[in-house]
Design an enzyme around this catalytic site. Structure first.
Site, PDB file in Angstrom:
ATOM      1  N   ASP A  18      10.879  10.532  -2.960  1.00 19.08           N
ATOM      2  CA  ASP A  18       9.762  10.702  -3.903  1.00 19.08           C
ATOM      3  C   ASP A  18       9.582   9.484  -4.810  1.00 19.08           C
ATOM      4  O   ASP A  18      10.548   8.793  -5.134  1.00 19.08           O
ATOM      5  CB  ASP A  18      10.032  11.948  -4.758  1.00 19.08           C
ATOM      6  CG  ASP A  18       8.799  12.393  -5.515  1.00 19.08           C
ATOM      7  OD1 ASP A  18       7.674  12.048  -5.102  1.00 19.08           O
ATOM      8  OD2 ASP A  18       8.963  13.092  -6.528  1.00 19.08           O
ATOM      9  N   ASN A  20       6.765   7.217  -4.359  1.00 18.62           N
ATOM     10  CA  ASN A  20       5.986   6.145  -3.719  1.00 18.62           C
ATOM     11  C   ASN A  20       4.688   5.858  -4.470  1.00 18.62           C
ATOM     12  O   ASN A  20       4.298   4.698  -4.650  1.00 18.62           O
ATOM     13  CB  ASN A  20       5.612   6.534  -2.279  1.00 18.62           C
ATOM     14  CG  ASN A  20       6.820   6.731  -1.392  1.00 18.62           C
ATOM     15  OD1 ASN A  20       7.939   6.422  -1.782  1.00 18.62           O
ATOM     16  ND2 ASN A  20       6.599   7.257  -0.197  1.00 18.62           N
ATOM     17  N   ARG A  22       3.884   6.439  -7.666  1.00 18.07           N
ATOM     18  CA  ARG A  22       4.112   5.786  -8.969  1.00 18.07           C
ATOM     19  C   ARG A  22       4.515   4.329  -8.794  1.00 18.07           C
ATOM     20  O   ARG A  22       4.142   3.466  -9.576  1.00 18.07           O
ATOM     21  CB  ARG A  22       5.181   6.561  -9.769  1.00 18.07           C
ATOM     22  CG  ARG A  22       4.611   7.769 -10.491  1.00 18.07           C
ATOM     23  CD  ARG A  22       5.692   8.728 -10.904  1.00 18.07           C
ATOM     24  NE  ARG A  22       6.157   9.519  -9.752  1.00 18.07           N
ATOM     25  CZ  ARG A  22       7.168  10.361  -9.793  1.00 18.07           C
ATOM     26  NH1 ARG A  22       7.865  10.501 -10.916  1.00 18.07           N
ATOM     27  NH2 ARG A  22       7.500  11.046  -8.735  1.00 18.07           N
ATOM     28  N   ARG A  31      -2.019   3.901  -3.256  1.00 11.82           N
ATOM     29  CA  ARG A  31      -0.850   4.763  -3.000  1.00 11.82           C
ATOM     30  C   ARG A  31      -0.250   4.507  -1.617  1.00 11.82           C
ATOM     31  O   ARG A  31       0.957   4.584  -1.423  1.00 11.82           O
ATOM     32  CB  ARG A  31      -1.237   6.245  -3.134  1.00 11.82           C
ATOM     33  CG  ARG A  31      -1.627   6.647  -4.544  1.00 11.82           C
ATOM     34  CD  ARG A  31      -1.963   8.138  -4.614  1.00 11.82           C
ATOM     35  NE  ARG A  31      -0.821   8.963  -4.247  1.00 11.82           N
ATOM     36  CZ  ARG A  31       0.136   9.353  -5.095  1.00 11.82           C
ATOM     37  NH1 ARG A  31       0.072   9.005  -6.370  1.00 11.82           N
ATOM     38  NH2 ARG A  31       1.133  10.096  -4.678  1.00 11.82           N
ATOM     39  N   GLU A  65       2.867  21.290   1.332  1.00 13.60           N
ATOM     40  CA  GLU A  65       1.919  21.199   0.209  1.00 13.60           C
ATOM     41  C   GLU A  65       1.223  19.835   0.145  1.00 13.60           C
ATOM     42  O   GLU A  65       0.218  19.684  -0.552  1.00 13.60           O
ATOM     43  CB  GLU A  65       2.655  21.432  -1.123  1.00 13.60           C
ATOM     44  CG  GLU A  65       3.074  22.887  -1.374  1.00 13.60           C
ATOM     45  CD  GLU A  65       4.244  23.337  -0.517  1.00 13.60           C
ATOM     46  OE1 GLU A  65       5.157  22.516  -0.271  1.00 13.60           O
ATOM     47  OE2 GLU A  65       4.245  24.502  -0.069  1.00 13.60           O
ATOM     48  N   ASN A  66       1.753  18.851   0.840  1.00 11.52           N
ATOM     49  CA  ASN A  66       1.195  17.490   0.724  1.00 11.52           C
ATOM     50  C   ASN A  66      -0.193  17.347   1.365  1.00 11.52           C
ATOM     51  O   ASN A  66      -0.890  16.360   1.118  1.00 11.52           O
ATOM     52  CB  ASN A  66       2.156  16.434   1.297  1.00 11.52           C
ATOM     53  CG  ASN A  66       3.372  16.183   0.426  1.00 11.52           C
ATOM     54  OD1 ASN A  66       4.452  15.894   0.916  1.00 11.52           O
ATOM     55  ND2 ASN A  66       3.221  16.290  -0.889  1.00 11.52           N
ATOM     56  N   ARG A  69      -3.435  16.456  -0.730  1.00 18.15           N
ATOM     57  CA  ARG A  69      -3.803  15.094  -1.159  1.00 18.15           C
ATOM     58  C   ARG A  69      -5.074  14.625  -0.461  1.00 18.15           C
ATOM     59  O   ARG A  69      -5.524  15.252   0.499  1.00 18.15           O
ATOM     60  CB  ARG A  69      -2.639  14.149  -0.869  1.00 18.15           C
ATOM     61  CG  ARG A  69      -1.399  14.595  -1.635  1.00 18.15           C
ATOM     62  CD  ARG A  69      -0.282  13.620  -1.481  1.00 18.15           C
ATOM     63  NE  ARG A  69       0.883  14.088  -2.232  1.00 18.15           N
ATOM     64  CZ  ARG A  69       1.891  13.338  -2.583  1.00 18.15           C
ATOM     65  NH1 ARG A  69       1.893  12.057  -2.257  1.00 18.15           N
ATOM     66  NH2 ARG A  69       2.903  13.833  -3.251  1.00 18.15           N
ATOM     67  N   ARG A 191      13.322  18.917  -9.522  1.00 26.06           N
ATOM     68  CA  ARG A 191      12.963  20.181  -8.872  1.00 26.06           C
ATOM     69  C   ARG A 191      13.159  20.007  -7.366  1.00 26.06           C
ATOM     70  O   ARG A 191      13.286  18.895  -6.877  1.00 26.06           O
ATOM     71  CB  ARG A 191      11.521  20.573  -9.196  1.00 26.06           C
ATOM     72  CG  ARG A 191      10.509  19.485  -8.894  1.00 26.06           C
ATOM     73  CD  ARG A 191       9.077  19.931  -9.192  1.00 26.06           C
ATOM     74  NE  ARG A 191       8.166  18.807  -9.127  1.00 26.06           N
ATOM     75  CZ  ARG A 191       7.713  18.136 -10.178  1.00 26.06           C
ATOM     76  NH1 ARG A 191       8.062  18.494 -11.397  1.00 26.06           N
ATOM     77  NH2 ARG A 191       6.897  17.107 -10.027  1.00 26.06           N
TER      78      ARG A 191
HETATM   79  C1  IPE Z   1       8.198  16.321  -2.388  1.00 23.38           C
HETATM   80  O1  IPE Z   1       7.552  15.455  -3.263  1.00 23.38           O
HETATM   81  C2  IPE Z   1       7.768  16.071  -0.980  1.00 23.38           C
HETATM   82  C3  IPE Z   1       8.202  14.800  -0.406  1.00 23.38           C
HETATM   83  C4  IPE Z   1       8.880  13.867  -0.998  1.00 23.38           C
HETATM   84  C5  IPE Z   1       7.819  14.601   0.970  1.00 23.38           C
HETATM   85  P1  IPE Z   1       6.166  15.821  -3.973  1.00 23.38           P
HETATM   86  O2  IPE Z   1       5.766  14.627  -4.726  1.00 23.38           O
HETATM   87  O3  IPE Z   1       5.220  16.374  -2.985  1.00 23.38           O
HETATM   88  O4  IPE Z   1       6.610  17.011  -4.957  1.00 23.38           O
HETATM   89  P2  IPE Z   1       6.022  17.441  -6.366  1.00 23.38           P
HETATM   90  O5  IPE Z   1       4.535  17.570  -6.198  1.00 23.38           O
HETATM   91  O6  IPE Z   1       6.389  16.380  -7.340  1.00 23.38           O
HETATM   92  O7  IPE Z   1       6.712  18.731  -6.684  1.00 23.38           O
HETATM   93  C1  IPE Z   2       6.651  10.811  -1.934  1.00 26.70           C
HETATM   94  O1  IPE Z   2       6.066  10.011  -2.892  1.00 26.70           O
HETATM   95  C2  IPE Z   2       5.960  10.725  -0.603  1.00 26.70           C
HETATM   96  C3  IPE Z   2       5.254  11.970  -0.215  1.00 26.70           C
HETATM   97  C4  IPE Z   2       5.222  13.061  -0.906  1.00 26.70           C
HETATM   98  C5  IPE Z   2       4.547  11.947   1.045  1.00 26.70           C
HETATM   99  P1  IPE Z   2       4.818  10.508  -3.727  1.00 26.70           P
HETATM  100  O2  IPE Z   2       3.577  10.137  -3.012  1.00 26.70           O
HETATM  101  O3  IPE Z   2       4.949  11.953  -4.084  1.00 26.70           O
HETATM  102  O4  IPE Z   2       4.960   9.617  -5.038  1.00 26.70           O
HETATM  103  P2  IPE Z   2       4.679  10.073  -6.528  1.00 26.70           P
HETATM  104  O5  IPE Z   2       5.529  11.265  -6.799  1.00 26.70           O
HETATM  105  O6  IPE Z   2       3.208  10.389  -6.621  1.00 26.70           O
HETATM  106  O7  IPE Z   2       5.067   8.892  -7.351  1.00 26.70           O
HETATM  107 MG    MG Z   3       5.855  12.896  -5.639  1.00 24.65          MG
END
Ligand code: IPE
Ligand code: IPE
Ligand code: MG
Length: 237
Positions: A18, A20, A22, A31, A65-66, A69, A191
């Protein structure tokens, strides 16, 4: 990179990759650039785990849940996955990593599904195992397992009273894989975000402030050191 602790590393390490987005935002980049840097971090850490002798590495790459996006971001992640798998398949002999996929792959493009199947089939005789969690959700995994068990009961293959924790585990994506001793979440969030809900019952969690694209071998060393400082009691004294 030398291992800084002399104790054996955990057999199974799981990572919520997690931060990426930010990481990219801090640099004024889209992103997708963060996801691309995240894929590099994964390559680094998978190699390092092999050097350390970790037997199983489970990584959360895309959650159920992703899909919320933007289409652009989801498409970018899928493209990176495709490139990564194509490369992993052509470098298979060199890396000798065994691939497994946890998650409902049917929602992925037929092309990506085929790459996942190829990666899994062609690597099945290697030892170090990477479990790639793609369209994975811990609750979804448990519901699917419950349905599959119910279907076996309905088909007369087993009885309700046969169900034990061990048997239930056989219906999960993680069948035959020991539970992770250590789960690492970088990016500062504390979490689970629906990761390995069943398997993490007694895992040690290490939360770290570093963003995933910046995560390196020294961060993994730190997490392992922290893990060795923990007193695992499993409900005993
Ligand atoms: C968890 O990260 C899923 C992955 C890293 C693939 P998210 O960024 O989706 O989780 P939340 O939204 O912060 O809970
Ligand atoms: C994790 O990084 C990658 C995936 C969930 C696919 P994020 O994309 O959730 O990065 P943040 O949490 O927005 O920084
Ligand atoms: Mg994230």
């Amino acid at each position: 990179m030398a291992q800084t602790n002399e104790l054996a590393p955990p057999r199974h390490i799981a990572i919520i990759m997690d931060g990426n987005g930010r990481w990219a935002k801090q640099r004024g980049l889209p992103r997708t650039a963060g996801h691309s840097a995240g894929a590099e971090a994964f390559r680094r850490i998978a190699n390092y785990c092999r050097t350390l002798g970790v037997e199983y590495l489970t990584v959360y790459a895309f959650s159920t849940e992703n899909w919320k996006r933007s289409q652009e971001e989801v498409g970018g992640i899928m493209l990176l996955l495709r490139r990564y798998l194509e490369e992993a398949i052509s470098d298979m002999e060199k890396n000798k990593v065994r691939f497994r996929f946890f998650g409902d792959l049917t929602r992925l493009s037929p092309q990506l599904q085929k790459l996942c199947a190829d990666a899994q089939n062609r690597s099945k005789d290697y030892d170090v195992q990477v479990n790639f969690c793609l369209n994975y959700g811990g609750r979804d995994e448990i519901v699917r397992a419950a349905r599959a068990f119910a279907a076996d009961v309905q088909a007369g293959k087993c009885q309700v009273s046969d169900l034990t924790e061990e048997l239930f585990g056989d219906y999960l994506y993680s069948r035959d894989v020991p539970d992770p001793e250590l789960i690492i979440r970088p990016s500062g969030e504390m979490r689970t975000s629906n990761f390995l809900l069943w398997q993490s019952a007694y895992s040690e969690y290490v939360f770290m402030d570093v963003l995933w694209p910046d995560f390196g071998p020294e961060d993994l060393d730190k997490a392992i050191e922290e893990y060795h400082r923990r007193n695992r009691r499993f409900g005993g004294v």
